[in-house]
Write a protein that holds these residues in place. Structure first.
Motif, PDB file in Angstrom:
ATOM      1  N   THR A 108      34.651  41.586  40.356  1.00 48.88           N
ATOM      2  CA  THR A 108      35.566  42.211  39.388  1.00 48.88           C
ATOM      3  C   THR A 108      36.777  42.832  40.069  1.00 48.88           C
ATOM      4  OG1 THR A 108      34.240  44.258  39.491  1.00 48.88           O
ATOM      5  CG2 THR A 108      33.725  42.689  37.736  1.00 48.88           C
ATOM      6  N   ARG A 154      39.123  37.039  33.326  1.00 48.15           N
ATOM      7  CA  ARG A 154      38.231  37.573  34.356  1.00 48.15           C
ATOM      8  C   ARG A 154      37.010  36.674  34.459  1.00 48.15           C
ATOM      9  NH1 ARG A 154      34.026  40.149  31.682  1.00 48.15           N
ATOM     10  NH2 ARG A 154      34.453  40.606  29.469  1.00 48.15           N
ATOM     11  N   TYR A 190      41.383  37.351  40.370  1.00 48.26           N
ATOM     12  CA  TYR A 190      40.839  36.273  39.547  1.00 48.26           C
ATOM     13  C   TYR A 190      41.929  35.232  39.331  1.00 48.26           C
ATOM     14  CZ  TYR A 190      39.111  33.753  35.453  1.00 48.26           C
ATOM     15  OH  TYR A 190      38.700  32.765  34.579  1.00 48.26           O
TER      16      TYR A 190
END
Length: 563
Positions: A399, A420, A403
Motif C-alpha cells: 500500500t 491501488r 502503484y
C-alpha cells in the motif's frame, strides 16, 4: 487423489466423417484470422510506445539492426537482440515512427494470434479430440496473457507463442523421437535465449531436459545431439548479435541485473526477497488465469510424484522447471524500484500462462467429479498460499509503494479497484470464477455430438465468459484526443540531448528522431559539437551559447536551434 489426472485412458472421439480432416486447416485458419482481427481492433489507436523504456529499447535495437541510426541507451536494462531481429525488416519498409509502430503492433498481433493453432496442437498432444481441442484452444487464445502485450513493441508479444511451439517440438522429440522436432526445439531455445533472461531459463531447461532423456534413453543419441547442436548454433548466433548490440547502443555499460541476482541468491535476505517475489508471481499466474493454471500446476505435480510411468511425466517436469526457474530468477534480478509490482507481478510468467491453462482444462475434462473438486481445491490452496506468502513478506509496501496500473490489469479487472492493489479482492473474484469453471467441467450431457465434446463446449463457454469480459474491459472506449504531448518537435538535422534531461523525455526522442543518432551533450562543460542543428537542453542550462536561439520550451526541456 486418483491417479488419472491428465493421462487417464479415455474413449476415442466419436466417429466422424472423412471430410473433417479436410476442413481442419480452414477452421484453424479462420480461428487464427478471428484472433488477429480482435488484436488489431484492440490496438487500433496505438501510434507510439507506452511501456517505456522497454518498448523504445527494443525499437532502437531493431532500427540499428536494420542499418538505421542507433543511440545511447547506457545505464538501462539491456534489451536483447533476438526480438528486435524479428522487427528489423519493418524499418526497411518505413522509417516514420508512427508507421513503424503500427507495423510492429501488427507483427505482435500476428505472433499472438498464432498461439491458437499451437494451443490446438498442445491439446492434441494431450490426446484430446479434434472438436474439443478446437473449442478449448480458441477460447484459451483469448487469455489476458495473450491479449495484453500483442499490440506493444515488447518481447512478451511473441514469447507465449514461442513457448507453445517449443513445448510441442519438445514433446515430439521425446515421444516421437524424431530429429526434426529436436532441431526445432533447439532452435527455438536458442532464439529464446537471445530474446530475454526468461529465454535463458528456457534454454537451460532444454539442455538439462535433453541430457536427461538421453541418459534414460528416451531419445536416440542422434536426435539428442541434433537438438543440442541446433540449440548451441542458435544460441551462439544470438550471443554474437547481443554482443554487437551491447557495444553499439550501451557504450557506457548496462544495468547489472545479473550481478544483483547473484548478490541476492548468496544472502539470506536476498533469498527471502527472491522466494517471496516468486510466490507473488505464482499468485498472479493462478489469479490471472481464473485459477485454471493452478489446476494445471497441481495436475503436473501429481503426474511427477505418483508411481508408474506416464507419457506426460517429462513434459510436466519441463514446464514446472521452466515456470519455477523464471519466477525465482526474475525475482532475484528485479531491482527494488519501490513499486508494488516488485512483490506481485504477472508479466514474467505470462509466457507460460496459456500452457498451464491448457493443462488445467484437460485435467478438468478428464477427471471424475471428486478428482475435479480436489484439483480445484488444491488450486485455491495454491492461490491462497502464494498470495499469503507474498503479502506477508511485502507487508505495508503493498500500500505504501508506487502503484502502476500497467502492472496489474487482470487484478484490477477482478477486483474492480483501479487506483491501488487489492490482493484480497482479486483473489476472491478469481476463486469465484474457479468455482464456476470447475462446475462447468462437471457437466456431462449426452448429446448427438458426444459427451466429451459437449463437456468441452460447456467448459469452453465457462472460460470464454471472463476472457471476453476482460477483452471488453481493456478495449478502447473511444479514440484518444490528438494534441500536443509536451515533447519537442524535431524534423531535421543533427540533434544533441542534454544529459540532464529526464529519461521520460529522452526515451521518446530517441524513437522519434529517426534520421540521425541523438547525441549526448553537456552544454555547461564547454562548446557544443560542430554540426549540431538542434539541442534539447535542460531548463537549468540557462541561456544558449552565441549563435544559438531558443526555439521552444516545455516541461523539463528547452530547445536551441542553430540552423
Amino acid at each position: 487423489m486418483q491417479t488419472s489426472v491428465i493421462d487417464r485412458p479415455v474413449a476415442g472421439p466419436a466417429p466422424v466423417s472423412r471430410s473433417r480432416p479436410a476442413r481442419l486447416p480452414w477452421l484453424l485458419a479462420g480461428g487464427w484470422l478471428a484472433h488477429l482481427l480482435l488484436r488489431l481492433w484492440l490496438y487500433r489507436y496505438h501510434a507510439g510506445p507506452v511501456a517505456n523504456p522497454d518498448e523504445v529499447g527494443y525499437l532502437l535495437a531493431a532500427r540499428w539492426l536494420a542499418g538505421g541510426p542507433g543511440g545511447d541507451y547506457s545505464g538501462s536494462t539491456f534489451y536483447q537482440g533476438g526480438y528486435p531481429l524479428l522487427l528489423a525488416p519493418v524499418y526497411w519498409l518505413s522509417t516514420d515512427p508512427v508507421t513503424v509502430y503500427r507495423l510492429v503492433s501488427g507483427f505482435g498481433a500476428v505472433a499472438s494470434a498464432s498461439a491458437f493453432p499451437l494451443a490446438y496442437l498442445v491439446l492434441r498432444r494431450l490426446a484430446l479430440g479434434r472438436r474439443a481441442a478446437l473449442a478449448l484452444a480458441f477460447v484459451a487464445g483469448l487469455a489476458p496473457s495473450l491479449l495484453l502485450f500483442s499490440g506493444l513493441a515488447l518481447v512478451d508479444a511473441v514469447l507465449p507463442t514461442l513457448v507453445l511451439g517449443w513445448l510441442v517440438a519438445f514433446h515430439d522429440l521425446v515421444n516421437r523421437r524424431g530429429v526434426v522436432p529436436g532441431v526445432v526445439a533447439g532452435a527455438l531455445s536458442g532464439l529464446a535465449m537471445a530474446m530475454h533472461m526468461r529465454g535463458a531459463i528456457l534454454f537451460g531447461v532444454f539442455v538439462v531436459g535433453v541430457l536427461g532423456v538421453l541418459v534414460f534413453r528416451r531419445v536416440s543419441l542422434r536426435a539428442g545431439l541434433w537438438a543440442l547442436g541446433a540449440a548451441a548454433l542458435a544460441g551462439g548466433a544470438g550471443m554474437l548479435v547481443n554482443a554487437r548490440l551491447k557495444a553499439a547502443l550501451y557504450p557506457s555499460g548496462i544495468k547489472d541485473l545479473s550481478g544483483l541476482a547473484l548478490e541476492r541468491v548468496t544472502g539470506l535476505e536476498g533469498q527471502a526477497r527472491s522466494l517471496a517475489g516468486a510466490a507473488g508471481q505464482i499468485w498472479y499466474l493462478v489469479t490471472a488465469t481464473w485459477g485454471v493454471a493452478g489446476i494445471g500446476i497441481v495436475a503436473a505435480l501429481v503426474v511427477l510424484v505418483r508411481r508408474g510411468g506416464s507419457p506426460y511425466r517429462v513434459m510436466a517436469g519441463i514446464l514446472l522447471a521452466l515456470t519455477l526457474g523464471i519466477a525465482y530468477a526474475s525475482s532475484a534480478a528485479l531491482p527494488d524500484e519501490h513499486r508494488v509490482g516488485n512483490y506481485a507481478y504477472g508479466r514474467y510468467l505470462a509466457c507460460v500462462a496459456v500452457a498451464w491453462t491448457l493443462v488445467g482444462l484437460v485435467a478438468l475434462l478428464r477427471s471424475r467429479r471428486r478428482t475435479a473438486l480436489a484439483l480445484a481445491s488444491a488450486s485455491a490452496g495454491l492461490l491462497a498460499l502464494s498470495g499469503g506468502l507474498a503479502a506477508w513478506y511485502a507487508g505495508d509496501r503493498l500500500t505504501r509503494y508506487t502503484y502502476i496500473a500497467f502492472d496489474f490489469p487482470e487484478a484490477a479487472f477482478l477486483s474492480g479497484v483501479r487506483d491501488r492493489f487489492d490482493l484480497v479482492g482479486a483473489s476472491v473474484a478469481a476463486l469465484v470464477l474457479l468455482a464456476a469453471i470447475t462446475a462447468a467441467s462437471l457437466v456431462r450431457t449426452k448429446t448427438p455430438i458426444g459427451r466429451k465434446v459437449a463437456g468441452a463446449l460447456v467448459l469452453a463457454f465457462a472460460l470464454a465468459v471472463p476472457n471476453v469480459a476482460f477483452a471488453a474491459d481493456i478495449a478502447p472506449k473511444s479514440a484518444p484526443a490528438r494534441g500536443n504531448d509536451g515533447l519537442p518537435r524535431l524534423t531535421h538535422g543533427r540533434v544533441g540531448l542534454d544529459t540532464r534531461v529526464k529519461w521520460n523525455i529522452w526515451v521518446h526522442l530517441i524513437h522519434r528522431v529517426h534520421w540521425t543518432e541523438v547525441e549526448r551533450v553537456r552544454p555547461s562543460d564547454g562548446p557544443l559539437p560542430e554540426g549540431l542543428c538542434t539541442v534539447v537542453a535542460a531548463p537549468e542550462a540557462g541561456a544558449p551559447p552565441a549563435g544559438w536561439t531558443v526555439s521552444g520550451r516545455g516541461q523539463g526541456w528547452v530547445t536551441w536551434t542553430a540552423c
